[in-house]
Design a protein around this motif. Sequence first.
Motif, PDB file in Angstrom:
ATOM      1  N   GLU A   1       0.751  -1.107   0.029  1.00  0.00           N
ATOM      2  CA  GLU A   1       0.026   0.134  -0.031  1.00  0.00           C
ATOM      3  C   GLU A   1       0.947   1.121  -0.085  1.00  0.00           C
ATOM      4  O   GLU A   1       1.765   1.484   0.712  1.00  0.00           O
ATOM      5  CB  GLU A   1      -0.949   0.081   1.183  1.00  0.00           C
ATOM      6  N   ILE A   2       0.307   2.202  -0.643  1.00  0.00           N
ATOM      7  CA  ILE A   2       1.040   3.843  -0.633  1.00  0.00           C
ATOM      8  C   ILE A   2       0.651   4.465   0.617  1.00  0.00           C
ATOM      9  O   ILE A   2      -0.747   4.614   0.811  1.00  0.00           O
ATOM     10  CB  ILE A   2       0.774   4.404  -1.775  1.00  0.00           C
ATOM     11  N   ILE A   3       1.335   4.679   1.462  1.00  0.00           N
ATOM     12  CA  ILE A   3       1.093   4.991   2.842  1.00  0.00           C
ATOM     13  C   ILE A   3       1.068   6.448   2.983  1.00  0.00           C
ATOM     14  O   ILE A   3       0.888   7.291   3.974  1.00  0.00           O
ATOM     15  CB  ILE A   3       1.622   4.236   4.047  1.00  0.00           C
ATOM     16  N   GLY A   4       2.007   7.167   2.305  1.00  0.00           N
ATOM     17  CA  GLY A   4       2.155   8.542   2.186  1.00  0.00           C
ATOM     18  C   GLY A   4       2.771   9.086   0.909  1.00  0.00           C
ATOM     19  O   GLY A   4       3.497   8.520   0.172  1.00  0.00           O
ATOM     20  N   CYS A   5       2.444  10.359   0.664  1.00  0.00           N
ATOM     21  CA  CYS A   5       2.969  11.125  -0.846  1.00  0.00           C
ATOM     22  C   CYS A   5       2.905  12.535  -0.522  1.00  0.00           C
ATOM     23  O   CYS A   5       2.288  13.188   0.225  1.00  0.00           O
ATOM     24  CB  CYS A   5       1.892  10.625  -1.587  1.00  0.00           C
ATOM     25  N   HIS A   6       4.220  13.009  -1.046  1.00  0.00           N
ATOM     26  CA  HIS A   6       4.121  14.480  -0.849  1.00  0.00           C
ATOM     27  C   HIS A   6       4.868  14.948  -2.145  1.00  0.00           C
ATOM     28  O   HIS A   6       5.953  14.317  -2.733  1.00  0.00           O
ATOM     29  CB  HIS A   6       5.031  15.173   0.361  1.00  0.00           C
ATOM     30  N   ILE A   7       4.510  15.997  -2.957  1.00  0.00           N
ATOM     31  CA  ILE A   7       5.000  16.609  -3.930  1.00  0.00           C
ATOM     32  C   ILE A   7       5.636  17.912  -3.779  1.00  0.00           C
ATOM     33  O   ILE A   7       4.807  18.894  -3.307  1.00  0.00           O
ATOM     34  CB  ILE A   7       3.852  16.586  -5.419  1.00  0.00           C
ATOM     35  N   GLY A   8       6.670  18.120  -3.970  1.00  0.00           N
ATOM     36  CA  GLY A   8       7.612  19.380  -3.788  1.00  0.00           C
ATOM     37  C   GLY A   8       8.882  19.232  -4.201  1.00  0.00           C
ATOM     38  O   GLY A   8       9.389  18.668  -5.096  1.00  0.00           O
ATOM     39  N   GLU A   9       9.819  20.084  -3.424  1.00  0.00           N
ATOM     40  CA  GLU A   9      11.197  20.190  -3.742  1.00  0.00           C
ATOM     41  C   GLU A   9      11.846  18.910  -3.229  1.00  0.00           C
ATOM     42  O   GLU A   9      11.247  18.130  -2.534  1.00  0.00           O
ATOM     43  CB  GLU A   9      11.874  21.395  -3.072  1.00  0.00           C
ATOM     44  N   ARG A  10      13.110  18.755  -3.716  1.00  0.00           N
ATOM     45  CA  ARG A  10      14.002  17.657  -3.109  1.00  0.00           C
ATOM     46  C   ARG A  10      14.836  18.043  -2.180  1.00  0.00           C
ATOM     47  O   ARG A  10      15.964  18.287  -2.238  1.00  0.00           O
ATOM     48  CB  ARG A  10      14.843  16.969  -4.359  1.00  0.00           C
ATOM     49  N   SER A  11      14.155  18.263  -1.072  1.00  0.00           N
ATOM     50  CA  SER A  11      14.857  19.097   0.106  1.00  0.00           C
ATOM     51  C   SER A  11      14.327  18.497   1.662  1.00  0.00           C
ATOM     52  O   SER A  11      13.540  17.494   1.527  1.00  0.00           O
ATOM     53  CB  SER A  11      14.527  20.577   0.007  1.00  0.00           C
ATOM     54  N   ARG A  12      14.916  18.893   2.499  1.00  0.00           N
ATOM     55  CA  ARG A  12      14.710  18.228   3.713  1.00  0.00           C
ATOM     56  C   ARG A  12      13.202  18.602   4.336  1.00  0.00           C
ATOM     57  O   ARG A  12      12.640  17.912   4.932  1.00  0.00           O
ATOM     58  CB  ARG A  12      15.915  19.111   4.865  1.00  0.00           C
ATOM     59  N   THR A  13      12.896  19.830   3.741  1.00  0.00           N
ATOM     60  CA  THR A  13      11.348  20.244   4.153  1.00  0.00           C
ATOM     61  C   THR A  13      10.417  19.149   3.520  1.00  0.00           C
ATOM     62  O   THR A  13       9.363  18.866   4.314  1.00  0.00           O
ATOM     63  CB  THR A  13      11.069  21.720   3.538  1.00  0.00           C
ATOM     64  N   SER A  14      10.654  18.822   2.160  1.00  0.00           N
ATOM     65  CA  SER A  14       9.896  17.692   1.634  1.00  0.00           C
ATOM     66  C   SER A  14       9.853  16.378   2.427  1.00  0.00           C
ATOM     67  O   SER A  14       8.731  15.693   2.561  1.00  0.00           O
ATOM     68  CB  SER A  14      10.041  17.527   0.159  1.00  0.00           C
ATOM     69  N   ALA A  15      11.009  16.224   2.775  1.00  0.00           N
ATOM     70  CA  ALA A  15      11.145  14.660   3.430  1.00  0.00           C
ATOM     71  C   ALA A  15      10.242  14.770   4.856  1.00  0.00           C
ATOM     72  O   ALA A  15       9.976  13.873   5.401  1.00  0.00           O
ATOM     73  CB  ALA A  15      12.837  14.348   3.843  1.00  0.00           C
ATOM     74  N   ILE A  16      10.458  15.925   5.551  1.00  0.00           N
ATOM     75  CA  ILE A  16       9.749  15.939   6.910  1.00  0.00           C
ATOM     76  C   ILE A  16       8.202  15.900   6.383  1.00  0.00           C
ATOM     77  O   ILE A  16       7.683  15.215   7.408  1.00  0.00           O
ATOM     78  CB  ILE A  16      10.093  17.483   7.615  1.00  0.00           C
ATOM     79  N   ALA A  17       7.789  16.737   5.350  1.00  0.00           N
ATOM     80  CA  ALA A  17       6.339  16.551   5.176  1.00  0.00           C
ATOM     81  C   ALA A  17       5.872  15.041   4.742  1.00  0.00           C
ATOM     82  O   ALA A  17       4.888  14.759   5.193  1.00  0.00           O
ATOM     83  CB  ALA A  17       6.060  17.389   3.886  1.00  0.00           C
TER      84      ALA A  17
END
Length: 257
Positions: free
Chosen positions: A129-145
């Motif tokens: 299952e896909i349990i999470g997704c975020h679309i944004g920059e390839r940065s630490r902020t996106s990893a946190i999101a």
Amino acid sequence: MTCPTRGSHDISKNGTTRRGKQNYKCQDCNRQFVENPQWKPKDKDTRSFVGLLLLEKLPLAGIARAAKVSARWLQAYVNACYAAVPQAAAVIPKAKGKLSVQMDEIGSFVDRRGNKQWVWVAIDADTREIIGCHIGERSRTSAIALWQFIPAVYRQCAKVYTDYWEASVTVIPSKRHTAVGKEIGLTSYIERLNNTLRQRISRLVRKTLSFSKKIENHIGAIWMFIHDYNRCIREKLAEQEEAIFPLLKGITSLSAA
């Protein structure tokens, strides 16, 4: 002449439209209408068909041709559909215990190739299952999101496998995280999912003319696929449980005898 809303026959003429057609007015409900209108609401079957085509690797121009609808109507309908898509993964509830998660990100763009939008995805390695997704920059902020997107039980109990990208290494707690190379095979499921995303969503193809013009539609298209993908997995798991249950019941009966 019959009113389309009330079915009343108490109709009177009410001037003409800007296109020169005779306009009518219902005396019961004040509905104004013309005979044989050029524009008609799309029926439920057409909308359902378009919804299915949106889940396939087709550009909007191809969908308009297949469904025999105008590009203008289709774009408005797609905008409304994508705006209504929930941006949270619906997954099977998990009890606290041994869980395994794989995370990775793939590149995409919106409007122009210089506007990079990275798709960060996390999957349950056991159920896929896909349990999470975020679309944004390839940065630490996106990893946190992305880390905050996944259900709490995974953040508390799961072992997370990623590549060596520094954003993931610095965000995920060290006791929960292991960075590995592709040759190890512990990120093979997420790598396979990345290929599925590019094969099923035309906006994510590396060399494509079907790219998104709006970030909102880009996000909506990806989340629409995720919900359908997880639905198929839940149905498959339910079928497997139904097939196994009679066998377990028979074994229990033999043991009792």
